[in-house]
Scaffold this active site. Sequence first.
Site, PDB file in Angstrom:
ATOM      1  N   ILE A 139     -15.226   6.542  13.415  1.00  0.00           N
ATOM      2  CA  ILE A 139     -15.022   5.181  13.890  1.00  0.00           C
ATOM      3  C   ILE A 139     -15.857   4.173  13.084  1.00  0.00           C
ATOM      4  O   ILE A 139     -17.086   4.204  13.104  1.00  0.00           O
ATOM      5  CB  ILE A 139     -15.346   5.059  15.395  1.00  0.00           C
ATOM      6  CG1 ILE A 139     -14.535   6.097  16.190  1.00  0.00           C
ATOM      7  CG2 ILE A 139     -15.081   3.657  15.885  1.00  0.00           C
ATOM      8  CD1 ILE A 139     -13.033   6.009  15.996  1.00  0.00           C
ATOM      9  N   GLU A 187      -0.192  -3.176   9.669  1.00  0.00           N
ATOM     10  CA  GLU A 187      -0.821  -4.367   9.106  1.00  0.00           C
ATOM     11  C   GLU A 187      -2.134  -4.007   8.422  1.00  0.00           C
ATOM     12  O   GLU A 187      -2.453  -4.511   7.339  1.00  0.00           O
ATOM     13  CB  GLU A 187      -1.081  -5.400  10.207  1.00  0.00           C
ATOM     14  CG  GLU A 187       0.164  -6.029  10.773  1.00  0.00           C
ATOM     15  CD  GLU A 187      -0.132  -7.219  11.656  1.00  0.00           C
ATOM     16  OE1 GLU A 187      -1.157  -7.898  11.424  1.00  0.00           O
ATOM     17  OE2 GLU A 187       0.655  -7.489  12.587  1.00  0.00           O
ATOM     18  N   GLU A 242      -6.954   5.096   7.620  1.00  0.00           N
ATOM     19  CA  GLU A 242      -5.771   4.324   8.027  1.00  0.00           C
ATOM     20  C   GLU A 242      -4.482   4.922   7.466  1.00  0.00           C
ATOM     21  O   GLU A 242      -3.565   4.208   7.044  1.00  0.00           O
ATOM     22  CB  GLU A 242      -5.927   2.846   7.655  1.00  0.00           C
ATOM     23  CG  GLU A 242      -7.028   2.185   8.468  1.00  0.00           C
ATOM     24  CD  GLU A 242      -6.939   0.677   8.526  1.00  0.00           C
ATOM     25  OE1 GLU A 242      -5.815   0.138   8.483  1.00  0.00           O
ATOM     26  OE2 GLU A 242      -8.005   0.041   8.623  1.00  0.00           O
TER      27      GLU A 242
END
Length: 440
Positions: free
Chosen positions: A213, A297, A420
């Site tokens: 994280i 995004e 990601e």
Amino acid sequence: MASIAKILRPAVQRATSTARPAVRPARPSRIYQHARPLSATSRRRNDTVDISDIPPTPITHLSEIEAAMADSVSKFANDVIAPKVREMDEKEAMDPSIVEQLFEQGLMGVEIPEEYGGAGMNFTAAIVGIEELARVDPSVSVMVDVHNTLVNTAIIKYASTELKKKWLPKLATNTVGSFCLSEPISGSDAFALATKATKTDSGYKISGSKMWITNSMEADFFIVFANLDHSKGYKGITAFIVEKGTKGFSIAKKEKKLGIKASSTCVLNFDDVEIPKENLLGKEGDGYKYAIGLLNEGRIGIAAQMTGLALGAFENAAKYVWNDRKQFGQLVGDFQGMQHQIAQSYTDIAAARALVFNAARKKEAGENFVQDAAMAKLYASQVAQRVSGLAIEWMGGMGFVREGIAEKMWRDSKIGAIYEGTSNIQLTTIAKLLKSQYTS
């Protein structure tokens, strides 16, 4: 140093006062030829942008706002961040004064509307800022990227009016945000997450752990994905807001990494963490939809981080071989073999940037940009690794030592193929979408 948001506010106001922006003559810059873009919006809107009557322009041309953003962030990054890059990398920690100044400059609230204390700019302006920061330090860039493209966007898009009023002003001015999706058993298979949420009389209780994280050490605000009903599979995934300091919430471990060392990456534990019902983000069971949309995004942001990294590594090495390093009585950069490598590398960077800005423009125009985002992240990460590796070779021993940024940029580049969405996940996404286009 004056706030970037304040510097750009007149440009934002001028852009919003006209129905259609006029194209102004391009002016030279060290990277860009600045002109009005095909589809840049002056500030964030829920509505898509009508681009049918706008003359096409090169996709890397920037609006007045975006050009000013590039120049201002570049100056800030070189004057304020650059002197601290090596120290932060060695200490594996973000300098608190850098975080404070990122807020002061308005870089943590690029798309947050002005009514909430943000800069009220458009998505591509955020991408430009992320790229410019990465040219100096990808660690700082990813903090800004995650905060803007994932956290802020999630609140702008999905939060209740009450949550927006409570959190957007803080996220724009003094509170770092973190996006908590990955777990020990759910990385690429994000929807296999095991963290569970249960309803209580006053709200919800969250139990489980998160891994990898970003921004964990600096953040006070966490968007946490947990499954409210495992019998529904991924359709039980729900998003919640958890504040640092909530009973049962803890940072279990800070990872020691190959690259982006100043960016904190941690394991988080949720031991029956109770939150009020108001901390539900959006609707129950829609968390998987939010995660998919936000990551699409966010991948454009990571792609911009990688093109910025590649530019930073390239420029550092090119300046050295064309000005300082000599062998056999001439500058190394004047050998034809070296020139060919330099030319190929810059061409690769330009191609990657075209993919990044095309994805950003399509996103702003309301077009489907999922494939474009995947291609941009895939290729930009490949180019960043290749160019930063070559830059070390061009510089010889000076590229290998830790006195400059060359070896750091190479270490930092590797993460682009991982977070990601790994490169293989991007390839799978691209292939899946291509198959749908070519099969009946």
